[in-house]
Write a protein that holds these residues in place. Sequence first.
Motif, PDB file in Angstrom:
ATOM      1  N   GLY A 144      62.146  11.200 -30.131  1.00 20.62           N
ATOM      2  CA  GLY A 144      62.452  10.154 -31.101  1.00 20.62           C
ATOM      3  C   GLY A 144      63.172  10.693 -32.325  1.00 20.62           C
ATOM      4  O   GLY A 144      63.752  11.781 -32.299  1.00 20.62           O
ATOM      5  N   ASN A 145      63.116   9.919 -33.395  1.00 21.48           N
ATOM      6  CA  ASN A 145      63.767  10.326 -34.637  1.00 21.48           C
ATOM      7  C   ASN A 145      63.081  11.562 -35.209  1.00 21.48           C
ATOM      8  O   ASN A 145      61.856  11.652 -35.219  1.00 21.48           O
ATOM      9  N   ARG A 146      63.909  12.501 -35.666  1.00 18.92           N
ATOM     10  CA  ARG A 146      63.395  13.722 -36.320  1.00 18.92           C
ATOM     11  C   ARG A 146      64.213  13.919 -37.584  1.00 18.92           C
ATOM     12  O   ARG A 146      65.419  14.103 -37.543  1.00 18.92           O
ATOM     13  N   TYR A 147      63.518  13.851 -38.705  1.00 17.70           N
ATOM     14  CA  TYR A 147      64.164  13.965 -40.003  1.00 17.70           C
ATOM     15  C   TYR A 147      64.062  15.415 -40.467  1.00 17.70           C
ATOM     16  O   TYR A 147      62.987  15.889 -40.807  1.00 17.70           O
ATOM     17  N   CYS A 148      65.192  16.114 -40.412  1.00 15.83           N
ATOM     18  CA  CYS A 148      65.308  17.508 -40.848  1.00 15.83           C
ATOM     19  C   CYS A 148      65.569  17.452 -42.349  1.00 15.83           C
ATOM     20  O   CYS A 148      66.656  17.067 -42.774  1.00 15.83           O
TER      21      CYS A 148
END
Length: 159
Positions: A144-148
């Motif tokens: 899913g979404n991964r906020y780096c």
Amino acid sequence: MVKYEAPVVMGDESIMDPKSHGTSMVPVQSNLRWGCDFKTADKICNFNRHYAEYSGYFMNSNFPKEESAASGEITYYDSNTGKPLFYSPRGRTFEKFMDESKAHGWPSFRDAEVNWDFVRVLPNGETISVDGTHLGHNLPDKNGNRYCINLVCVAGKPN
């Protein structure tokens, strides 16, 4: 350009219009947590749209010395405004959060760990605060979404 699915709250490019201090109204706080460098933070948060602190910066900060599973859920505050932006770990262990973050080189948050009251994602994946702080990028993977996110951008103290 992408339109991310809920729970992502999309932002408009106008949020990043020039303001009195780069893309923000104010510089970063002078007393950032985890020993984060003011000059680096101010440059990345307020005068940058594409670059990041170096990979692994967060592991060379005081973060791994000061935080652990014993810390419980950690709140990450906007380095400019002090607004709460992310919480970790949420829905996973501290160890899983750290493993993923170390593997990618930056603190990596998932949808459940984002405070959508104050965080927006632009169509190009740039992740920002509602006040114009550049935070990092959404780099989705098979989970899913991964906020780096740049640690220097979320090392503020609450106001």
